[in-house]
Design a protein around this motif. Structure first.
Motif, mmCIF file in Angstrom:
data_model
loop_
_atom_site.group_PDB
_atom_site.id
_atom_site.type_symbol
_atom_site.label_atom_id
_atom_site.label_comp_id
_atom_site.label_asym_id
_atom_site.label_seq_id
_atom_site.Cartn_x
_atom_site.Cartn_y
_atom_site.Cartn_z
ATOM 1 N N GLN A 118 0.863 -1.187 0.000
ATOM 2 C CA GLN A 118 0.000 0.000 0.000
ATOM 3 C C GLN A 118 0.895 1.231 0.000
ATOM 4 O O GLN A 118 1.944 1.237 0.643
ATOM 5 N N LEU A 119 0.470 2.271 -0.716
ATOM 6 C CA LEU A 119 1.342 3.435 -0.901
ATOM 7 C C LEU A 119 0.807 4.709 -0.256
ATOM 8 O O LEU A 119 1.456 5.315 0.575
ATOM 9 N N THR A 120 -0.366 5.138 -0.660
ATOM 10 C CA THR A 120 -0.887 6.428 -0.204
ATOM 11 C C THR A 120 -2.396 6.424 -0.378
ATOM 12 O O THR A 120 -2.995 5.359 -0.606
ATOM 13 N N PRO A 247 -7.430 4.554 0.289
ATOM 14 C CA PRO A 247 -6.025 4.187 0.097
ATOM 15 C C PRO A 247 -5.838 3.345 -1.165
ATOM 16 O O PRO A 247 -6.759 2.655 -1.610
ATOM 17 N N PHE A 248 -4.658 3.431 -1.749
ATOM 18 C CA PHE A 248 -4.356 2.564 -2.888
ATOM 19 C C PHE A 248 -2.928 2.056 -2.800
ATOM 20 O O PHE A 248 -2.100 2.585 -2.063
ATOM 21 N N GLY A 266 10.504 -3.462 -0.980
ATOM 22 C CA GLY A 266 11.584 -2.615 -0.483
ATOM 23 C C GLY A 266 11.790 -1.373 -1.324
ATOM 24 O O GLY A 266 12.033 -0.277 -0.799
ATOM 25 N N ALA A 267 11.670 -1.532 -2.643
ATOM 26 C CA ALA A 267 11.837 -0.376 -3.532
ATOM 27 C C ALA A 267 10.724 0.646 -3.322
ATOM 28 O O ALA A 267 10.963 1.860 -3.300
ATOM 29 N N PHE A 268 9.499 0.170 -3.154
ATOM 30 C CA PHE A 268 8.384 1.098 -2.927
ATOM 31 C C PHE A 268 8.482 1.758 -1.547
ATOM 32 O O PHE A 268 8.144 2.936 -1.391
ATOM 33 N N ARG A 269 8.958 1.012 -0.569
ATOM 34 C CA ARG A 269 9.131 1.597 0.762
ATOM 35 C C ARG A 269 10.095 2.791 0.695
ATOM 36 O O ARG A 269 9.827 3.862 1.229
ATOM 37 N N GLU A 270 11.211 2.596 0.013
ATOM 38 C CA GLU A 270 12.196 3.677 -0.113
ATOM 39 C C GLU A 270 11.654 4.814 -0.973
ATOM 40 O O GLU A 270 11.914 5.993 -0.699
ATOM 41 N N ALA A 271 10.900 4.458 -2.018
ATOM 42 C CA ALA A 271 10.362 5.490 -2.911
ATOM 43 C C ALA A 271 9.434 6.440 -2.168
ATOM 44 O O ALA A 271 9.414 7.649 -2.438
ATOM 45 N N ALA A 289 1.001 6.365 3.143
ATOM 46 C CA ALA A 289 0.320 5.373 3.988
ATOM 47 C C ALA A 289 0.878 3.992 3.673
ATOM 48 O O ALA A 289 0.140 3.050 3.386
ATOM 49 N N PHE A 290 2.207 3.877 3.735
ATOM 50 C CA PHE A 290 2.868 2.641 3.296
ATOM 51 C C PHE A 290 2.523 1.463 4.196
ATOM 52 O O PHE A 290 2.538 1.570 5.428
ATOM 53 N N LEU A 291 2.196 0.336 3.571
ATOM 54 C CA LEU A 291 2.067 -0.942 4.263
ATOM 55 C C LEU A 291 2.843 -1.987 3.470
ATOM 56 O O LEU A 291 2.711 -2.053 2.238
#
Length: 318
Positions: A118-120, A247-248, A266-271, A289-291
């Motif tokens: 999950q990103l934002t 959220p998406f 991991g890449a999305f977490r850092e992004a 809203a990272f998960l």
């Protein structure tokens, strides 16, 4: 060298080389964005993909596929994509909702995908043109109540969070509205500018036009006021006891290898911590809203049950 040892060595040299697994990723990754170019979904995903691609050492290419209330990416993952990590899609909450509203089901949200992260989420709100007669949201609802079925409002599509929430708002207010579905924020914006619809319920793609004085923002649907528009009330402050956030995140086809999922996660977490990404999110009042994958999958199961029950209550489940 003894004969037996020489024979063993010769046999070993004759064995074919064992192929090493290819490093992931070793080619560009396609990210389906199921909305038109230019809206908040598209621009935020482009920024996130660029940042994630840098961390992966490969380009992450966005592929806009608007239509079907933001579910064409999900359809592609469920029916055509290979689970190799090279085809992903942005997944709005409509991917949980549309299967319960459609027969036959286009996909099964709980069975057909590998949920990556999950990103934002969006800031939603209702806007009218600056020359519209309604100065606040309560005045718009009162007019709609006095003129049943005459107030037209646009959203990015039937079954989207904007559409469902507006129908809930109308029911609470005792008003009858006329919904006009579009394919994304670029179209809703154009429709309001041209006068095709009288109001628009959408994510914060309207923000620049509100700041330019072309649109009037009547309310936001968050629990608290939007940082960029501190003078605009929330739905609750207008007398409608609702909060609507959406959220998406990102998913791939079912059956992706855990190691590939972990690399992408991991890449999305850092992004999501990248200053360029944060700047774009700030532009649209979108909060990170990272998960991670496991927590995101659990949240999807919870939201899926919640969405199904809501649709049944509203009489919209097929």
């Amino acid at each position: 060298m003894p004969l037996a040892r020489r024979t063993l060595l010769a046999s070993a040299l004759a064995l074919p080389a064992v192929a090493q697994p290819a490093r992931f990723p070793n080619q560009p990754i396609r990210m389906i964005v199921p909305w038109p170019a230019g809206g908040s979904s598209d621009l935020s995903m482009r920024a996130i993909c660029e940042a994630a691609g840098k961390r992966l050492g490969q380009t992450m290419v966005t592929d806009n596929r608007p239509g079907a209330a933001g579910t064409l990416g999900a359809v592609h993952l469920a029916t055509q994509a290979r689970p190799d990590g090279y085809t992903l899609s942005q997944m709005p909450i409509t991917t949980l909702r549309i299967p319960y509203m459609t027969k036959p089901k286009p996909f099964d949200a709980l069975a057909d995908f590998t949920w990556v992260a999950q990103l934002t989420g969006y800031t939603f709100g209702v806007v009218v043109r600056a020359d519209a007669p309604w100065q606040d949201f309560r005045a718009l609802l009162d007019w709609a109540k006095a003129h049943p079925g005459q107030l037209t409002y646009g959203t990015p599509g039937a079954g989207t969070s904007l559409h469902i929430a507006m129908e809930q708002i109308a029911a609470k207010a005792g008003a009858q509205l006329l919904h006009v579905p579009f394919r994304g924020s670029a179209e809703t914006t154009a429709a309001l500018l041209s006068g095709t619809v009288m109001a628009v319920a959408d994510s914060s793609s309207w923000a620049p036009l509100v700041e330019d004085g072309k649109f009037r923002l009547l309310c936001v649907w968050n629990a608290t006021r939007a940082r960029r528009f501190p003078n605009v009330p929330t739905l609750r402050e207008t007398g409608v006891d609702m909060v609507s956030v959406s959220p998406f995140g990102v998913a791939g086809p079912r059956g992706m290898e855990p190691a590939i999922v972990a690399t992408l996660e991991g890449a999305f977490r850092e992004a999501m911590a990248d200053p360029a990404v944060i700047a774009v999110l700030d532009r649209f009042d979108m909060l990170p809203a990272f998960l991670p994958a496991e927590a995101y999958a659990a949240e999807i199961r919870r939201m899926d049950a919640e969405e199904h029950e809501m649709l049944r209550r509203l009489g919209l489940a097929s």
